[in-house]
Scaffold this motif. Structure first.
Motif, PDB file in Angstrom:
ATOM      1  N   GLN A 207     -45.895 -16.517 -16.127  1.00 27.72           N
ATOM      2  CA  GLN A 207     -47.000 -17.596 -15.454  1.00 27.72           C
ATOM      3  C   GLN A 207     -48.271 -17.051 -16.166  1.00 27.72           C
ATOM      4  O   GLN A 207     -48.803 -16.157 -15.776  1.00 27.72           O
ATOM      5  CB  GLN A 207     -47.259 -17.471 -14.057  1.00 27.72           C
ATOM      6  CG  GLN A 207     -45.568 -18.070 -13.381  1.00 27.72           C
ATOM      7  CD  GLN A 207     -45.622 -19.309 -13.413  1.00 27.72           C
ATOM      8  OE1 GLN A 207     -46.630 -20.140 -13.663  1.00 27.72           O
ATOM      9  NE2 GLN A 207     -44.291 -19.785 -13.595  1.00 27.72           N
TER      10      GLN A 207
ATOM     11  N   THR B 141     -42.877 -20.161 -20.139  1.00 34.20           N
ATOM     12  CA  THR B 141     -42.196 -20.356 -19.042  1.00 34.20           C
ATOM     13  C   THR B 141     -40.711 -20.464 -18.848  1.00 34.20           C
ATOM     14  O   THR B 141     -40.039 -19.997 -17.823  1.00 34.20           O
ATOM     15  CB  THR B 141     -42.821 -21.975 -18.828  1.00 34.20           C
ATOM     16  OG1 THR B 141     -44.112 -21.952 -18.997  1.00 34.20           O
ATOM     17  CG2 THR B 141     -42.365 -22.594 -17.359  1.00 34.20           C
TER      18      THR B 141
ATOM     19  N   LYS C 194     -44.745 -29.252 -15.549  1.00 29.32           N
ATOM     20  CA  LYS C 194     -45.492 -29.285 -14.349  1.00 29.32           C
ATOM     21  C   LYS C 194     -44.749 -28.508 -13.344  1.00 29.32           C
ATOM     22  O   LYS C 194     -45.629 -27.924 -12.624  1.00 29.32           O
ATOM     23  CB  LYS C 194     -45.740 -30.710 -14.070  1.00 29.32           C
ATOM     24  CG  LYS C 194     -46.802 -31.325 -14.980  1.00 29.32           C
ATOM     25  CD  LYS C 194     -47.456 -32.831 -14.504  1.00 29.32           C
ATOM     26  CE  LYS C 194     -48.428 -33.236 -15.367  1.00 29.32           C
ATOM     27  NZ  LYS C 194     -48.767 -34.763 -15.069  1.00 29.32           N
ATOM     28  N   SER C 195     -43.542 -28.928 -13.100  1.00 31.68           N
ATOM     29  CA  SER C 195     -43.017 -27.914 -11.769  1.00 31.68           C
ATOM     30  C   SER C 195     -42.736 -26.500 -12.220  1.00 31.68           C
ATOM     31  O   SER C 195     -42.487 -25.958 -11.141  1.00 31.68           O
ATOM     32  CB  SER C 195     -41.586 -28.958 -11.489  1.00 31.68           C
ATOM     33  OG  SER C 195     -40.739 -28.683 -12.386  1.00 31.68           O
ATOM     34  N   ARG C 196     -42.621 -26.265 -13.304  1.00 30.42           N
ATOM     35  CA  ARG C 196     -42.270 -24.889 -13.665  1.00 30.42           C
ATOM     36  C   ARG C 196     -43.625 -24.127 -13.670  1.00 30.42           C
ATOM     37  O   ARG C 196     -43.501 -22.775 -13.507  1.00 30.42           O
ATOM     38  CB  ARG C 196     -41.770 -24.657 -15.159  1.00 30.42           C
ATOM     39  CG  ARG C 196     -40.287 -25.548 -15.054  1.00 30.42           C
ATOM     40  CD  ARG C 196     -39.778 -25.383 -16.633  1.00 30.42           C
ATOM     41  NE  ARG C 196     -38.420 -25.987 -16.648  1.00 30.42           N
ATOM     42  CZ  ARG C 196     -37.290 -25.144 -16.587  1.00 30.42           C
ATOM     43  NH1 ARG C 196     -37.665 -24.015 -16.325  1.00 30.42           N
ATOM     44  NH2 ARG C 196     -36.033 -25.804 -16.584  1.00 30.42           N
ATOM     45  N   VAL C 197     -44.757 -24.423 -14.254  1.00 28.54           N
ATOM     46  CA  VAL C 197     -45.990 -23.604 -14.150  1.00 28.54           C
ATOM     47  C   VAL C 197     -46.654 -23.603 -12.689  1.00 28.54           C
ATOM     48  O   VAL C 197     -47.334 -24.923 -12.189  1.00 28.54           O
ATOM     49  CB  VAL C 197     -47.046 -24.084 -15.082  1.00 28.54           C
ATOM     50  CG1 VAL C 197     -48.537 -23.542 -15.139  1.00 28.54           C
ATOM     51  CG2 VAL C 197     -46.545 -24.174 -16.535  1.00 28.54           C
ATOM     52  N   THR C 198     -46.600 -22.632 -11.752  1.00 28.64           N
ATOM     53  CA  THR C 198     -46.785 -22.643 -10.547  1.00 28.64           C
ATOM     54  C   THR C 198     -48.077 -21.564 -10.294  1.00 28.64           C
ATOM     55  O   THR C 198     -48.393 -21.855  -9.031  1.00 28.64           O
ATOM     56  CB  THR C 198     -45.636 -22.288  -9.766  1.00 28.64           C
ATOM     57  OG1 THR C 198     -45.165 -21.007 -10.044  1.00 28.64           O
ATOM     58  CG2 THR C 198     -44.276 -22.929  -9.855  1.00 28.64           C
ATOM     59  N   ASN C 199     -48.727 -21.183 -11.117  1.00 28.58           N
ATOM     60  CA  ASN C 199     -49.939 -20.317 -10.890  1.00 28.58           C
ATOM     61  C   ASN C 199     -51.019 -21.200 -11.224  1.00 28.58           C
ATOM     62  O   ASN C 199     -51.151 -22.207 -11.873  1.00 28.58           O
ATOM     63  CB  ASN C 199     -49.829 -19.100 -11.464  1.00 28.58           C
ATOM     64  CG  ASN C 199     -49.941 -19.426 -13.076  1.00 28.58           C
ATOM     65  OD1 ASN C 199     -49.299 -20.340 -13.523  1.00 28.58           O
ATOM     66  ND2 ASN C 199     -50.725 -18.650 -13.662  1.00 28.58           N
ATOM     67  N   SER C 200     -52.005 -20.728 -10.614  1.00 27.27           N
ATOM     68  CA  SER C 200     -53.633 -21.345 -11.147  1.00 27.27           C
ATOM     69  C   SER C 200     -53.896 -20.617 -12.374  1.00 27.27           C
ATOM     70  O   SER C 200     -54.418 -19.342 -12.310  1.00 27.27           O
ATOM     71  CB  SER C 200     -54.463 -20.916  -9.910  1.00 27.27           C
ATOM     72  OG  SER C 200     -54.049 -21.910  -8.778  1.00 27.27           O
TER      73      SER C 200
END
Length: 322
Positions: free
Chosen positions: A79, A74, A98-104
């Protein structure tokens, strides 16, 4: 009619013309070879703990098999498509990520027992695994996708992983930037903590039955603290920690204790009444600060290190060595 002199001149011109054409062809051949060398130079070789990988294009579908590897990925702007969770019953990201991992992404089992089937279903083009936990699974993992096995328990290991992964992704400058950002953060913390002088800070975890983990100056936690100008007064032949009885604490002089505890791993521990520990001079003086074990010890990457730096300043800036 042409004279002999004229014929000779024409022949000379023809020879010069052919020579020029051949030189031009030779020049094109050299340029082609140079171009091929340029393509060859685009290959990037990365050595890891169990082998060597070669990359000609940056991997895009990456699976990481430990939470500290997610921290590192990250920080580099990656991602991942797959992530191994801390424990099978814990499908949650650390708060600071949590705010840095933006993908599913897909959970691929626990870091102790990742699911080969789930990893394979994601069709990754790179798997990043931990030497200690995944050495035995390496043959199977490497059949699924190129697998980079790294060592991440030591204080400086994360920097090498950052550099290696950045090379694989063909963005070495980003790797340098991540390390520089960490250095800037700890330098700021060092300034803020300068009034603490040579404060001897000992990170420990107290488990049930008076068992303790003592983190050394060579651990991730210890290295970050030292980079901030603090002193970690314990080493153990390069090991990041030792696990021993609480009586060992009496042999180590410390001005301040950082108590790395976790509801998941130290449930029911009453550290205030732990024999030996409760009678230490610094403990009696109230020099004990509880912190989250996972962030301070498990998530050994540059982003966790920056969280540690911020928290250390808040907790220790006004602590004076005695």
């Amino acid at each position: 009619m042409f004279t002999k002199k004229t014929c000779f001149s024409i022949l000379l011109i023809a020879v010069m013309l052919v020579t020029s054409i051949l030189a031009g062809c030779s020049g094109n051949a050299d340029q082609t070879t140079t171009g091929q060398q340029g393509n060859s130079a685009a290959k990037r070789t990365v050595k890891h703990e169990l082998g060597t990988l070669e990359f000609t294009t940056p991997p895009k579908r990456i699976v990481v098999l430990d939470m500290y590897l997610l921290d590192i990925a990250t920080a580099l702007g990656i991602q991942p498509v797959g992530v191994a969770q801390e424990e099978l019953n814990n499908k949650s990201l650390p708060g600071y990520l949590k705010s840095r991992v933006t993908n599913s992404f897909t959970w691929v089992g626990s870091r102790k027992e990742p699911s080969l089937e789930m990893i394979a279903s994601l069709k990754p083009d790179l798997i990043v695994a931990d030497l200690q936990r995944h050495k035995e699974a390496y043959p199977q993992l490497s059949k699924i996708a190129p697998t980079m096995v790294v060592k991440g328990s030591g204080g400086q290991d994360w920097k090498q992983i950052v550099k290696s992964l950045a090379i694989a992704l063909n963005m070495p400058e980003r790797g340098d930037q991540v390390i520089k950002q960490y250095e800037q953060k700890v330098a700021q913390a060092k300034t803020a903590l300068s009034k603490a002088g040579t404060l001897k800070v000992l990170p420990i975890t107290i488990y049930p039955k008076q068992k303790v983990r003592i983190y050394t100056a060579d651990s991730f936690t210890g290295t970050v603290l030292q980079d901030m100008g603090l002193t970690v007064p314990f080493r153990a032949d390069g090991q990041p920690f030792i696990e021993t009885g609480a009586e060992k604490l009496a042999d180590i002089k410390a001005d301040q204790y950082l108590l790395l505890q976790s509801p998941a791993y130290t449930k029911g521990v009453d550290w205030k009444n732990t024999p030996v520990f409760k009678d230490l001079p610094a403990v009696k003086a109230g020099k004990v600060v509880p912190v989250q074990m996972e962030t301070w010890s498990f998530y050994r990457g540059p982003l966790a290190a920056q969280v540690i730096a911020d928290e250390a300043v808040k907790l220790l800036a006004n602590k004076q060595a005695k």
